[in-house]
Enzyme design. Structure first.
Site, mmCIF file in Angstrom:
data_model
loop_
_atom_site.group_PDB
_atom_site.id
_atom_site.type_symbol
_atom_site.label_atom_id
_atom_site.label_comp_id
_atom_site.label_asym_id
_atom_site.label_seq_id
_atom_site.Cartn_x
_atom_site.Cartn_y
_atom_site.Cartn_z
ATOM 1 N N ASP A 107 -9.247 -6.422 -5.213
ATOM 2 C CA ASP A 107 -10.058 -7.452 -4.564
ATOM 3 C C ASP A 107 -9.198 -8.705 -4.390
ATOM 4 O O ASP A 107 -9.141 -9.562 -5.271
ATOM 5 C CB ASP A 107 -11.300 -7.750 -5.404
ATOM 6 C CG ASP A 107 -12.351 -8.516 -4.619
ATOM 7 O OD1 ASP A 107 -12.066 -8.907 -3.465
ATOM 8 O OD2 ASP A 107 -13.449 -8.725 -5.148
ATOM 9 N N ALA A 108 -8.530 -8.776 -3.261
ATOM 10 C CA ALA A 108 -7.603 -9.876 -3.003
ATOM 11 C C ALA A 108 -7.993 -10.691 -1.779
ATOM 12 O O ALA A 108 -7.532 -11.813 -1.608
ATOM 13 C CB ALA A 108 -6.183 -9.331 -2.829
ATOM 14 N N LYS A 109 -8.814 -10.101 -0.898
ATOM 15 C CA LYS A 109 -9.305 -10.769 0.317
ATOM 16 C C LYS A 109 -8.182 -11.464 1.081
ATOM 17 O O LYS A 109 -8.290 -12.627 1.472
ATOM 18 C CB LYS A 109 -10.423 -11.758 -0.015
ATOM 19 C CG LYS A 109 -11.657 -11.082 -0.628
ATOM 20 C CD LYS A 109 -12.775 -12.068 -0.887
ATOM 21 C CE LYS A 109 -13.987 -11.385 -1.482
ATOM 22 N NZ LYS A 109 -13.769 -10.917 -2.868
ATOM 23 N N ARG A 110 -7.116 -10.732 1.315
ATOM 24 C CA ARG A 110 -5.958 -11.306 2.002
ATOM 25 C C ARG A 110 -6.270 -11.561 3.474
ATOM 26 O O ARG A 110 -7.037 -10.847 4.105
ATOM 27 C CB ARG A 110 -4.751 -10.391 1.854
ATOM 28 C CG ARG A 110 -4.243 -10.256 0.425
ATOM 29 C CD ARG A 110 -3.918 -11.603 -0.183
ATOM 30 N NE ARG A 110 -3.218 -11.496 -1.467
ATOM 31 C CZ ARG A 110 -3.542 -12.150 -2.553
ATOM 32 N NH1 ARG A 110 -4.604 -12.932 -2.556
ATOM 33 N NH2 ARG A 110 -2.832 -12.027 -3.661
#
Length: 316
Positions: A107-110
């Site tokens: 879960d990094a939402k890059r």
């Protein structure tokens, strides 16, 4: 090489459990017996002590549910918050979960474009060329959350890695936070809401990565706190996986959490973080050091409730 969608849906079917455990650690979530012990053992290095406490906590949580939950979802921010040593703990946590048969959704939402997006994709789900000429897997997650609101420029590098290495992505479509509708529900000139446009885009981007399961490795994030929108998203994305945050601590119950599943009960995976990690805080019958049992009991309860909700759908 197995397509990510096939890998995830296969594991969900094997365990009959469409859930993912979020690993978003804060020191206050960890029993004080653990943090105090590490602080005493590593006196003078509180950063390392904090990282070691987090890793021990994560290991126990993984051990407690690895035979019943298909995947973990570590949120990068919680490790970055505790510094470089905790970032290494993140890498160790990913490897440990995989050694126990669990799939990892990073879960990094890059969100970026061009070569920067390529760097993000290679670092989290791909591999990096080093000065000796060899490629090395850095984080090694099977999939990652991304923000697609920059358009295809920020998504294409991830798609390339997905196709090359059998990985997956989950694009933000309708998030679980209370203010999500301020922007994502706005109407466009053609009558669609912004989130509906994004759902259509994700569906389009995922056409080339549909596996034997009938699902694409390009998925969406659709919060359980917005079940009506989740139903519409599923209509627009019949072949895409959907990651569902918002269950438990964020307020959504099982009925809302299964709104994005297909009519035959497939294609989505529901995340719970705090409700699993902190289950021990609600158990007066257990010692804090028995937090793994509390998490397992909560995980079984969640699985049972979700499967019951799938049999009695309220949102269709």
């Amino acid at each position: 090489m197995k397509n990510f969608a096939d890998l995830l849906t296969g594991r969900i079917a094997e365990l009959n459990n469409p859930t993912v455990m979020g690993l978003d650690p804060r020191l206050e979530y960890i029993p004080s017996e653990i943090t105090t012990r590490w602080n005493n053992d590593l006196a003078g290095d509180p950063e390392l002590a904090s990282a070691m406490a987090i890793y021990e906590f994560n290991q126990t949580l993984i051990d407690s549910v690895c035979d019943i939950i298909p995947a973990i979802k570590p949120q990068f921010a919680y490790y970055e918050m505790y510094g470089p040593t905790a970032v290494e703990t993140l890498r160790k946590t990913i490897k440990y979960a995989q050694s126990k048969g669990m799939i990892v959704i990073a879960d990094a939402k890059r969100n970026d474009i061009g070569t920067t997006a390529t760097a993000y994709a290679e670092s989290i789900i791909g591999k990096t060329s080093l000065c000796d000429g060899n490629d090395k897997v850095m984080y090694g997650a099977e999939s990652v959350t991304v923000n697609g609101y920059l358009g295809i420029d920020g998504i294409k590098p991830f798609l390339d890695v997905c196709e090359r290495d059998g990985r997956g992505i989950f694009c933000l479509v309708h998030t679980s936070n209370p203010s999500a509708s301020d922007l994502q529900d706005l109407k466009l000139e053609d009558g669609r809401a912004v989130y509906e446009l994004m759902a259509d885009k994700v569906n389009e981007w995922g056409k080339g990565l549909i596996g034997e399961s009938g699902f694409s490795s390009v998925g969406a994030v659709a919060g359980a706190t917005w079940p009506e929108q989740a139903v519409e998203i599923r209509k627009r994305m019949p072949e895409n996986l959907i990651l569902v945050p918002g269950y438990g601590a964020q307020g959504a119950g099982p009925d809302a959490a299964v709104a994005s599943f297909t009519k035959d009960g497939k294609g989505s995976i529901v995340n719970a973080s705090r409700s699993l990690m902190c289950a021990w805080k609600k158990r007066d019958d257990l010692k804090p050091t028995d937090f793994g049992k509390a998490t397992r009991d909560e995980a079984i309860d969640m699985m049972t409730k979700l499967n019951d909700a799938l049999k009695n759908r309220k949102y269709v």
